[in-house]
Structure formats: structure tokens, C-alpha cells
Design a protein around this motif. Structure first.
Motif, PDB file in Angstrom:
ATOM      1  N   LYS A  36     -53.292 -42.036  12.484  1.00  0.00           N
ATOM      2  CA  LYS A  36     -52.875 -41.790  13.870  1.00  0.00           C
ATOM      3  C   LYS A  36     -54.052 -41.334  14.727  1.00  0.00           C
ATOM      4  O   LYS A  36     -54.179 -41.749  15.883  1.00  0.00           O
ATOM      5  N   LEU A  37     -54.896 -40.496  14.159  1.00  0.00           N
ATOM      6  CA  LEU A  37     -56.078 -40.051  14.893  1.00  0.00           C
ATOM      7  C   LEU A  37     -56.996 -41.229  15.218  1.00  0.00           C
ATOM      8  O   LEU A  37     -57.543 -41.318  16.321  1.00  0.00           O
ATOM      9  N   LEU A  38     -57.171 -42.116  14.282  1.00  0.00           N
ATOM     10  CA  LEU A  38     -58.056 -43.264  14.511  1.00  0.00           C
ATOM     11  C   LEU A  38     -57.478 -44.245  15.531  1.00  0.00           C
ATOM     12  O   LEU A  38     -58.226 -44.966  16.185  1.00  0.00           O
ATOM     13  N   ARG A  39     -56.149 -44.268  15.657  1.00  0.00           N
ATOM     14  CA  ARG A  39     -55.519 -45.153  16.638  1.00  0.00           C
ATOM     15  C   ARG A  39     -55.465 -44.542  18.037  1.00  0.00           C
ATOM     16  O   ARG A  39     -55.084 -45.218  18.986  1.00  0.00           O
ATOM     17  N   ASP A  40     -55.820 -43.295  18.148  1.00  0.00           N
ATOM     18  CA  ASP A  40     -55.839 -42.628  19.447  1.00  0.00           C
ATOM     19  C   ASP A  40     -56.796 -43.380  20.370  1.00  0.00           C
ATOM     20  O   ASP A  40     -57.906 -43.733  19.969  1.00  0.00           O
ATOM     21  N   PRO A  41     -56.400 -43.641  21.636  1.00  0.00           N
ATOM     22  CA  PRO A  41     -57.263 -44.405  22.540  1.00  0.00           C
ATOM     23  C   PRO A  41     -58.662 -43.803  22.730  1.00  0.00           C
ATOM     24  O   PRO A  41     -59.644 -44.537  22.833  1.00  0.00           O
ATOM     25  N   LYS A  42     -58.768 -42.495  22.761  1.00  0.00           N
ATOM     26  CA  LYS A  42     -60.073 -41.859  22.936  1.00  0.00           C
ATOM     27  C   LYS A  42     -60.989 -42.141  21.740  1.00  0.00           C
ATOM     28  O   LYS A  42     -62.177 -42.401  21.913  1.00  0.00           O
ATOM     29  N   VAL A  43     -60.429 -42.091  20.554  1.00  0.00           N
ATOM     30  CA  VAL A  43     -61.220 -42.340  19.356  1.00  0.00           C
ATOM     31  C   VAL A  43     -61.526 -43.826  19.259  1.00  0.00           C
ATOM     32  O   VAL A  43     -62.643 -44.220  18.927  1.00  0.00           O
ATOM     33  N   ALA A  44     -60.549 -44.675  19.561  1.00  0.00           N
ATOM     34  CA  ALA A  44     -60.761 -46.129  19.490  1.00  0.00           C
ATOM     35  C   ALA A  44     -61.877 -46.553  20.446  1.00  0.00           C
ATOM     36  O   ALA A  44     -62.673 -47.441  20.127  1.00  0.00           O
TER      37      ALA A  44
END
Length: 133
Positions: free
Chosen positions: A117-125
Motif C-alpha cells: 500500500k505504501l508503494l502504491r501511494d501516489p507520492k511514493v509512485a
């Protein structure tokens, strides 16, 4: 009879091998529904990992019921049937000392979901986007 000496590397490999054997034995007992408990028999339980202490006297088994259904009840039922499971593991393992078993819910899947879920976060993506180079 001389006592066999192990190097540190051989000892850690042995600990891993014994843990894997205990995992297979527990998985077999649960798959064949040899535990006479309604909660355990009604659930498909995976033994995902068994961690042994270096002296091979204690084993922590991480379990996960299918789809994570009624995890607390399953772990409680396994803890109530620990004596039977320890006897069976001791019988099939063939070591000088039988390991004491502890059962814990496996939370590694939950942790993997959290990271996903963290990796799918727009900021991280956005930070991981290769086109920004």
C-alpha cells in the motif's frame, strides 16, 4: 562416544534444517486433521515458518489459517493442543530433546500488504517513476 563439534555455520544450518523438519511435521499433522479439536479441524492452517532456538529446545511456529479467518481462535486452539503436538513432533523428529512448541499468528502477510500500500501511494509512485530521470 565422542561429542561431535559443529562450526558456527554448520550449527546454524542444522538449526534451520530442524526448524524446517518441525514445520513439515506440524503441517502434516494439521493437513491430516490428526488434532482432535473442532476449531483446528474446521480450519485449513498453514505453518508458514518454524524458528528454532540455537539449542533446539524451543520452537516458535508461525501459523496462518486460510484467508486469515478466525486467526485468534485457531491460535488459541493450537495452544490448547500443544502437548499432543509436542508428543507427535518428538516421536517423528527423533532428537535427544523434543522442542517446546509455541504458536504465534504469522503477521508477515499483513506487513507485506502494508508495504504494498505504501508503494502504491501516489507520492511514493512519483518518486519511483523512471521517466523523471
Amino acid at each position: 562416544m565422542a561429542r561431535q563439534q559443529f562450526t558456527a555455520e554448520q550449527h546454524s544450518v542444522r538449526v534451520l534444517k530442524v526448524g524446517e523438519r518441525v514445520r513439515h511435521i506440524l503441517s502434516e499433522l494439521l493437513a491430516r486433521q490428526e488434532v482432535h479439536d473442532e476449531t483446528v479441524s474446521a480450519s485449513n492452517i498453514s505453518v508458514t515458518e518454524v524458528r528454532m532456538t540455537p539449542d533446539l529446545r524451543n520452537a516458535t511456529a508461525y501459523v496462518k489459517p486460510l484467508l486469515g479467518a478466525e486467526e485468534d481462535a485457531v491460535v488459541k486452539a493450537l495452544r490448547q493442543n500443544t502437548a499432543y503436538l509436542q508428543r507427535e513432533v518428538a516421536k517423528r523428529l527423533g532428537l535427544k530433546f523434543a522442542p517446546r512448541l509455541k504458536f504465534r499468528p504469522d503477521e508477515s502477510f499483513d506487513e507485506a500488504d502494508r508495504i504494498e500500500k505504501l508503494l502504491r501511494d501516489p507520492k511514493v509512485a512519483r518518486d519511483l517513476d523512471p521517466d523523471d530521470e
